[in-house]
Scaffold this motif. Sequence first.
Motif, mmCIF file in Angstrom:
data_model
loop_
_atom_site.group_PDB
_atom_site.id
_atom_site.type_symbol
_atom_site.label_atom_id
_atom_site.label_comp_id
_atom_site.label_asym_id
_atom_site.label_seq_id
_atom_site.Cartn_x
_atom_site.Cartn_y
_atom_site.Cartn_z
ATOM 1 N N HIS A 132 -34.791 64.662 91.715
ATOM 2 C CA HIS A 132 -36.369 64.290 91.711
ATOM 3 C C HIS A 132 -36.463 63.509 92.923
ATOM 4 O O HIS A 132 -35.516 62.780 93.338
ATOM 5 C CB HIS A 132 -36.652 63.348 90.622
ATOM 6 N N PRO A 133 -37.816 63.764 93.646
ATOM 7 C CA PRO A 133 -37.764 63.139 94.961
ATOM 8 C C PRO A 133 -38.117 61.546 94.740
ATOM 9 O O PRO A 133 -37.577 60.834 95.747
ATOM 10 C CB PRO A 133 -39.015 63.639 95.470
ATOM 11 N N TYR A 134 -38.556 61.252 93.628
ATOM 12 C CA TYR A 134 -38.670 59.600 93.314
ATOM 13 C C TYR A 134 -38.127 59.600 91.971
ATOM 14 O O TYR A 134 -38.512 60.238 90.970
ATOM 15 C CB TYR A 134 -39.942 59.431 93.349
ATOM 16 N N LYS A 135 -37.241 58.500 91.830
ATOM 17 C CA LYS A 135 -36.814 57.752 90.472
ATOM 18 C C LYS A 135 -37.127 56.305 90.340
ATOM 19 O O LYS A 135 -36.632 55.722 91.210
ATOM 20 C CB LYS A 135 -35.348 58.175 90.841
ATOM 21 N N ILE A 152 -30.366 59.406 100.063
ATOM 22 C CA ILE A 152 -30.941 58.381 99.049
ATOM 23 C C ILE A 152 -31.276 57.304 99.509
ATOM 24 O O ILE A 152 -30.431 56.723 100.332
ATOM 25 C CB ILE A 152 -30.126 58.741 97.809
ATOM 26 N N GLU A 184 -34.059 61.798 98.464
ATOM 27 C CA GLU A 184 -34.687 60.898 96.997
ATOM 28 C C GLU A 184 -34.867 59.416 97.367
ATOM 29 O O GLU A 184 -33.949 59.022 98.193
ATOM 30 C CB GLU A 184 -33.790 61.265 95.918
ATOM 31 N N TRP A 191 -34.853 56.082 95.296
ATOM 32 C CA TRP A 191 -34.601 55.270 93.832
ATOM 33 C C TRP A 191 -35.233 54.073 93.902
ATOM 34 O O TRP A 191 -35.055 53.419 94.847
ATOM 35 C CB TRP A 191 -33.240 55.242 93.648
#
Length: 192
Positions: free
Chosen positions: A25-28, A125, A153, A155
């Motif tokens: 997912h691109p954003y967590k 990330i 991503e 996080w």
Amino acid sequence: MSGARQEKVVRLQIPAKLAFLLEMHPYKIAYGGRNSLKSHSFAGALLTLGLNQPLRILCVREVQKSLADSVHQLLKDKIEALGYSGRYDITENAIRGVGIDTLFRFVGLSDLTAASIKSFEGFDIAWAEEAQGIKKRSWQILLPTIFRTPGAEVWVSFNPDMDDDETWVRFIANPPPGAVVAEMNWRDAVKC
């Protein structure tokens, strides 16, 4: 038993609400109260992912005057707890995979300029811990740099402070496309 070395097998345990950490997912984003295992889960997931594929992981906070202000110690403790001691080399300013090209670096965003952040291009990330304190300017500099890497991503883990904080507005009130968001509390600390 022969002299063969037995590897300690550890199953990564994270709260069920954070199982998305092991998905693309691109954003967590995980936010909520203390003792909800957000930071420990993020650290364990990143370390585990870094053993299976080479990753460049940038660990950021708004202000980081020393490594003591970073997640360096948490990652170091998780390496030991997960039985990954022989798989990561821990130095004073980085953590590197042994036998795989995984790298963890640590930086304070308030110290960066638009020019100096360019040295972090190519990271896969960015983990923003204690992200409630990250300012709008810092997000505006960090996000375009990280997303220059295909498949990158971001996080984000934090304990909310005010509903007008930049991180709250940017990721909770107006989550970006592709964001997966989990509100956590101590009751959610049940492992999957």
